[in-house]
Design an enzyme around this catalytic site. Structure first.
Site, PDB file in Angstrom:
ATOM      1  N   ASP A   9       0.781  -1.248   0.000  1.00  0.00           N
ATOM      2  CA  ASP A   9       0.000   0.000   0.000  1.00  0.00           C
ATOM      3  C   ASP A   9       0.820   1.309   0.000  1.00  0.00           C
ATOM      4  O   ASP A   9       0.496   2.238   0.762  1.00  0.00           O
ATOM      5  CB  ASP A   9      -0.968   0.017   1.206  1.00  0.00           C
ATOM      6  CG  ASP A   9      -1.992  -1.113   1.183  1.00  0.00           C
ATOM      7  OD1 ASP A   9      -1.968  -1.913   0.223  1.00  0.00           O
ATOM      8  OD2 ASP A   9      -2.802  -1.206   2.110  1.00  0.00           O
ATOM      9  N   HIS A  53     -17.469   2.934   0.772  1.00  0.00           N
ATOM     10  CA  HIS A  53     -17.043   1.682   1.422  1.00  0.00           C
ATOM     11  C   HIS A  53     -17.414   1.683   2.908  1.00  0.00           C
ATOM     12  O   HIS A  53     -17.376   2.731   3.568  1.00  0.00           O
ATOM     13  CB  HIS A  53     -15.519   1.506   1.265  1.00  0.00           C
ATOM     14  CG  HIS A  53     -15.040   0.152   1.666  1.00  0.00           C
ATOM     15  ND1 HIS A  53     -14.453  -0.086   2.892  1.00  0.00           N
ATOM     16  CD2 HIS A  53     -15.087  -1.037   1.025  1.00  0.00           C
ATOM     17  CE1 HIS A  53     -14.150  -1.387   2.969  1.00  0.00           C
ATOM     18  NE2 HIS A  53     -14.522  -1.978   1.850  1.00  0.00           N
ATOM     19  N   HIS A  82     -10.626   7.040   1.760  1.00  0.00           N
ATOM     20  CA  HIS A  82      -9.260   6.916   1.233  1.00  0.00           C
ATOM     21  C   HIS A  82      -9.204   5.846   0.156  1.00  0.00           C
ATOM     22  O   HIS A  82     -10.033   4.933   0.135  1.00  0.00           O
ATOM     23  CB  HIS A  82      -8.276   6.562   2.363  1.00  0.00           C
ATOM     24  CG  HIS A  82      -8.528   5.192   2.941  1.00  0.00           C
ATOM     25  ND1 HIS A  82      -9.502   4.954   3.872  1.00  0.00           N
ATOM     26  CD2 HIS A  82      -7.971   3.986   2.673  1.00  0.00           C
ATOM     27  CE1 HIS A  82      -9.529   3.666   4.165  1.00  0.00           C
ATOM     28  NE2 HIS A  82      -8.613   3.044   3.441  1.00  0.00           N
ATOM     29  N   LYS A 106      -7.114  -4.897  -3.046  1.00  0.00           N
ATOM     30  CA  LYS A 106      -7.861  -5.439  -1.902  1.00  0.00           C
ATOM     31  C   LYS A 106      -8.755  -4.362  -1.305  1.00  0.00           C
ATOM     32  O   LYS A 106      -8.480  -3.173  -1.459  1.00  0.00           O
ATOM     33  CB  LYS A 106      -6.881  -5.983  -0.851  1.00  0.00           C
ATOM     34  CG  LYS A 106      -5.946  -4.898  -0.333  1.00  0.00           C
ATOM     35  CD  LYS A 106      -4.961  -5.431   0.668  1.00  0.00           C
ATOM     36  CE  LYS A 106      -4.074  -4.348   1.212  1.00  0.00           C
ATOM     37  NZ  LYS A 106      -4.778  -3.315   1.972  1.00  0.00           N
ATOM     38  N   CYS A 151      -1.984  -2.712   7.681  1.00  0.00           N
ATOM     39  CA  CYS A 151      -1.887  -3.651   6.557  1.00  0.00           C
ATOM     40  C   CYS A 151      -0.616  -4.492   6.568  1.00  0.00           C
ATOM     41  O   CYS A 151      -0.661  -5.674   6.216  1.00  0.00           O
ATOM     42  CB  CYS A 151      -2.111  -2.918   5.240  1.00  0.00           C
ATOM     43  SG  CYS A 151      -3.839  -2.381   5.101  1.00  0.00           S
TER      44      CYS A 151
END
Ligand code: VGL
Ligand code: ZN
Length: 197
Positions: A9, A53, A82, A106, A151
Site C-alpha cells: 500500500d 465503502h 481513502h 484489496k 496492513c
C-alpha cells in the site's frame, strides 16, 4: 527456496498530503525501489475501495474517522475516505517502481475491509495471493510498506499462519499508531514468529 518482496500500500493517500497520511510514509520509497532488485518475485498491494465503502466513517451516520464500529466480522476502525478506486489517492506514490510481477488489489468488497494482502477482514475470503506465491514456488517473504500496524501487520500475521517464512523490514515501513496499535502489532508479530530486519 525463493523469496518475494511484498510492498504494501505505498499509495498517495497513505503519504503526506493524502487522505489517511502516515507520517513519513513517502520517505520509504527510495529504499523500497532499491530493495526490489534483490528478489525473485515482487508483489505490490493496492488498497482499492469503492466510494461509500463500509470502512469509511462517512458511510455511517453520526460516526467520525477513527471511531470504532461492530461489523458482522468483528470490530472495525472507521477511516477517512481513502484509496477510492481510480482516484489520485489510490495511485501508487509517483516515485515508486511499479515494474513488479503482480499487483494485488484489496478492499473492493463494499461490506468488508481488507487489511491483509491474503484475506479480507472476515479472515476467510482469500485475495488469491497465497495461490500465486505457491505457484511461483515462493516460501519466504519480506514485507515493507504502509502501515506497519495495520496492513503490514495483518499481512505478516496471515503469511506466518500460512507457513511462509516472514521478515518485516521495519526501516522500510511506517506506522499510523492509533491508541497503541503499533505496540500491539509488534507484540502480535513477534508471537507469530515474524522476524524483523
Ligand atoms: C490501511 C487503514 C485502512 C493500511 C488501509 O494500508 O494500513 N490502513 N486501509
Ligand atoms: Zn483502506
Amino acid at each position: 527456496m525463493s523469496r518475494a518482496l511484498i510492498v504494501i500500500d505505498v499509495q498517495n493517500d497513505f503519504c503526506p498530503g493524502g487522505a489517511l497520511a502516515v507520517p513519513e510514509g513517502d520517505l520509504i520509497v527510495p529504499g523500497i525501489n532499491t530493495k526490489m532488485s534483490g528478489f525473485d518475485v515482487v508483489v505490490l498491494t493496492q488498497d482499492w475501495h469503492p466510494a461509500g465503502h463500509s470502512s469509511f466513517a462517512s458511510s455511517h451516520d453520526g460516526k467520525s474517522p477513527y471511531d470504532m464500529i461492530d461489523m458482522p466480522y468483528g470490530s472495525q476502525v472507521l477511516w477517512p475516505d481513502h484509496c477510492v478506486q481510480s482516484s489520485m489517492g489510490s495511485a501508487f506514490h509517483a516515485g515508486l517502481r511499479q515494474d513488479g510481477d503482480l499487483i494485488i488489489r484489496k478492499g473492493f468488497n463494499p461490506a468488508i475491509d481488507s487489511y491483509s494482502a491474503f484475506f479480507e477482514n472476515d479472515q476467510t475470503t482469500p485475495t488469491g495471493l497465497e495461490g500465486y506465491l505457491r505457484n511461483r514456488n515462493i516460501t519466504a517473504l519480506t514485507m515493507v510498506g504502509l502501515a506497519t500496524d495495520f496492513c503490514v501487520n495483518y499481512s505478516a500475521l496471515d503469511a506466518a499462519k500460512l507457513g511462509f517464512d516472514v521478515v518485516v523490514d521495519l526501516e522500510l515501513c511506517r506506522a499510523i499508531d492509533l491508541n497503541g496499535s503499533l505496540e500491539s502489532a509488534m507484540s502480535d508479530m513477534k508471537s507469530a514468529g515474524v522476524q524483523f530486519a
